[in-house]
Design an enzyme around this catalytic site. Structure first.
Site, PDB file in Angstrom:
ATOM      1  N   ARG A  37       5.429  -2.827   1.757  1.00  0.00           N
ATOM      2  CA  ARG A  37       6.484  -1.823   1.619  1.00  0.00           C
ATOM      3  C   ARG A  37       7.208  -1.647   2.961  1.00  0.00           C
ATOM      4  O   ARG A  37       6.709  -2.044   4.017  1.00  0.00           O
ATOM      5  CB  ARG A  37       5.906  -0.493   1.135  1.00  0.00           C
ATOM      6  CG  ARG A  37       5.021   0.227   2.110  1.00  0.00           C
ATOM      7  CD  ARG A  37       4.358   1.455   1.470  1.00  0.00           C
ATOM      8  NE  ARG A  37       3.590   2.199   2.463  1.00  0.00           N
ATOM      9  CZ  ARG A  37       4.087   3.191   3.195  1.00  0.00           C
ATOM     10  NH1 ARG A  37       5.341   3.552   3.044  1.00  0.00           N
ATOM     11  NH2 ARG A  37       3.336   3.824   4.063  1.00  0.00           N
ATOM     12  N   ASN A  47       5.333  -4.851   8.725  1.00  0.00           N
ATOM     13  CA  ASN A  47       5.148  -6.179   8.142  1.00  0.00           C
ATOM     14  C   ASN A  47       6.081  -7.228   8.740  1.00  0.00           C
ATOM     15  O   ASN A  47       5.832  -8.425   8.612  1.00  0.00           O
ATOM     16  CB  ASN A  47       5.346  -6.119   6.622  1.00  0.00           C
ATOM     17  CG  ASN A  47       4.292  -5.266   5.950  1.00  0.00           C
ATOM     18  OD1 ASN A  47       3.116  -5.550   6.034  1.00  0.00           O
ATOM     19  ND2 ASN A  47       4.723  -4.192   5.288  1.00  0.00           N
ATOM     20  N   ARG A  96       9.320  -3.519  -6.096  1.00  0.00           N
ATOM     21  CA  ARG A  96       8.408  -2.402  -6.327  1.00  0.00           C
ATOM     22  C   ARG A  96       9.190  -1.088  -6.410  1.00  0.00           C
ATOM     23  O   ARG A  96       9.951  -0.752  -5.489  1.00  0.00           O
ATOM     24  CB  ARG A  96       7.388  -2.296  -5.191  1.00  0.00           C
ATOM     25  CG  ARG A  96       6.212  -1.427  -5.585  1.00  0.00           C
ATOM     26  CD  ARG A  96       5.236  -1.097  -4.483  1.00  0.00           C
ATOM     27  NE  ARG A  96       5.008  -2.096  -3.484  1.00  0.00           N
ATOM     28  CZ  ARG A  96       4.230  -1.883  -2.423  1.00  0.00           C
ATOM     29  NH1 ARG A  96       3.615  -0.713  -2.278  1.00  0.00           N
ATOM     30  NH2 ARG A  96       4.056  -2.818  -1.506  1.00  0.00           N
ATOM     31  N   SER A 107      -3.254   1.457  -3.011  1.00  0.00           N
ATOM     32  CA  SER A 107      -2.964   0.044  -3.280  1.00  0.00           C
ATOM     33  C   SER A 107      -3.239  -0.303  -4.732  1.00  0.00           C
ATOM     34  O   SER A 107      -2.514  -1.093  -5.345  1.00  0.00           O
ATOM     35  CB  SER A 107      -3.805  -0.852  -2.361  1.00  0.00           C
ATOM     36  OG  SER A 107      -3.436  -0.681  -1.017  1.00  0.00           O
ATOM     37  N   GLN A 128      -3.509  -8.918   2.973  1.00  0.00           N
ATOM     38  CA  GLN A 128      -2.976  -7.884   3.849  1.00  0.00           C
ATOM     39  C   GLN A 128      -2.305  -8.532   5.054  1.00  0.00           C
ATOM     40  O   GLN A 128      -2.956  -9.244   5.817  1.00  0.00           O
ATOM     41  CB  GLN A 128      -4.132  -6.982   4.299  1.00  0.00           C
ATOM     42  CG  GLN A 128      -3.730  -5.848   5.204  1.00  0.00           C
ATOM     43  CD  GLN A 128      -4.882  -4.891   5.434  1.00  0.00           C
ATOM     44  OE1 GLN A 128      -4.975  -3.859   4.807  1.00  0.00           O
ATOM     45  NE2 GLN A 128      -5.779  -5.252   6.347  1.00  0.00           N
ATOM     46  N   ARG A 180     -36.135   2.251  16.483  1.00  0.00           N
ATOM     47  CA  ARG A 180     -34.745   1.784  16.471  1.00  0.00           C
ATOM     48  C   ARG A 180     -34.713   0.256  16.337  1.00  0.00           C
ATOM     49  O   ARG A 180     -35.368  -0.450  17.102  1.00  0.00           O
ATOM     50  CB  ARG A 180     -34.045   2.191  17.767  1.00  0.00           C
ATOM     51  CG  ARG A 180     -33.769   3.684  17.887  1.00  0.00           C
ATOM     52  CD  ARG A 180     -33.288   4.029  19.295  1.00  0.00           C
ATOM     53  NE  ARG A 180     -32.110   3.268  19.670  1.00  0.00           N
ATOM     54  CZ  ARG A 180     -30.845   3.680  19.467  1.00  0.00           C
ATOM     55  NH1 ARG A 180     -30.624   4.865  18.885  1.00  0.00           N
ATOM     56  NH2 ARG A 180     -29.828   2.950  19.832  1.00  0.00           N
TER      57      ARG A 180
END
Length: 248
Positions: A37, A47, A96, A107, A128, A180
C-alpha cells in the site's frame, strides 16, 4: 488538444490497474502476492525506498522471479506510483480498495479481499517487501515443503531468554532460574520473520493464515532484517554496500 492529451495520459494508468489474471492462469497453482500500500507512515512510500540501487518492491519481485517457482506475481496496491513500479518489473496489478489499505487493516483482510476478486486462485505465497534479504533458495525450499503442508512460513531461531509480567511480577518465561540454559543446550525459540507466508484459500476463508499443520523455512539470522524504520533502511544500505565491496 488538451483534452486529448489528458485521455492519452490516463490510458496507461487505467491499463495498469486493470491488468489481471487471464485465461492463462492455472487453477490450483501457487500465486505470489505482495501487499504494497502507499500509505506507510514510518517511512513515506516505504515500498519504493531504494537499497542497493533498486526499490524494495523491485528487489522482491526480481528475487521471486529468480526463484523460477511462480507463473504469476501479483502486487496488491492502492497507489499508482507503486503500481507503475510493479508493472515495470513484470508484476500483475491488483487494485486494492482504499478500505483495505488503511493503517489498521490486517494483512489477512487484504488477502481475503484479493482472493474474493480472483476466485480461481487456491494457493498463494505472501511476500513482504521490507524483508530486504529474501533469497531464491528460501523460496524454493518453501515451495517444496508446501507440497506436503497446509502452510509454510519464514522463521529464525532466537536464543534470547524471555521474561513475562504476571500480576505485576516479573517472571522467567519457560526457563528455570536455577538452571539457566546455555545456548548450546537448547534449540532456541522459533520466531516468525515475516519474510513470506505460503497458505491456502480455505485457511484464509476460515479466518486463518496458519494452522498446526505448518512447516517453516529457517532463515539465517543475518537475513532476517525487516525495514520498519529509517535506522533499518540505513543498516540495510550499509550491509549491501559492504557486501558489494567484498565482492570486488
Amino acid at each position: 488538444m488538451i483534452k486529448l492529451k489528458s485521455v492519452i495520459f490516463l490510458i496507461p494508468l487505467l491499463f495498469l490497474f486493470e491488468s489481471g489474471c487471464t485465461e492463462n492462469c492455472l487453477d490450483n497453482d501457487i500465486h505470489a502476492l505482495i501487499l504494497a500500500r502507499g500509505g506507510s507512515k514510518g517511512i513515506k512510500l516505504k515500498n519504493l525506498a531504494e537499497v542497493g540501487g533498486s526499490s524494495l518492491l523491485a528487489r522482491t519481485i526480481m528475487t521471486i522471479k529468480n526463484s523460477t517457482c511462480f507463473q504469476h506475481i501479483w502486487v496488491s496496491t492502492d497507489d499508482k506510483r507503486i503500481a507503475m513500479e510493479a508493472q515495470k518489473y513484470g508484476a500483475i496489478i491488483h487494485r486494492r480498495p482504499e478500505k483495505f489499505a488503511r493503517d489498521d487493516t490486517p494483512s489477512l483482510h487484504a488477502i481475503s479481499e484479493f482472493l474474493d476478486v480472483h476466485r480461481s486462485i487456491q494457493d498463494f505465497a505472501l511476500f513482504q517487501c521490507t524483508s530486504v534479504f529474501l533469497k531464491a533458495k528460501y523460496i524454493q525450499e518453501a515451495v517444496r515443503k508446501f507440497a506436503s503442508h497446509d502452510c509454510v512460513f519464514a522463521a529464525k531461531r532466537s536464543h534470547y531468554l524471555r521474561w513475562k509480567v504476571v500480576d505485576g511480577e516479573l517472571m522467567p518465561a519457560e526457563f528455570d532460574l536455577s538452571a539457566r540454559p546455555r545456548r548450546q543446550d537448547w534449540q532456541g525459540d522459533i520466531v516468525e520473520t515475516g519474510m513470506f507466508y505460503f497458505s491456502r484459500r480455505n485457511l484464509v476463508k476460515s479466518g486463518l493464515l496458519q494452522n498446526s499443520r505448518c512447516s517453516i523455512v529457517e532463515i539465517d539470522a543475518k537475513d532476517s532484517l525487516e525495514i520498519d524504520s529509517d535506522h533499518d533502511l540505513t543498516l540495510a544500505k550499509y550491509i549491501l554496500s559492504s557486501e558489494a565491496k567484498t565482492e570486488l
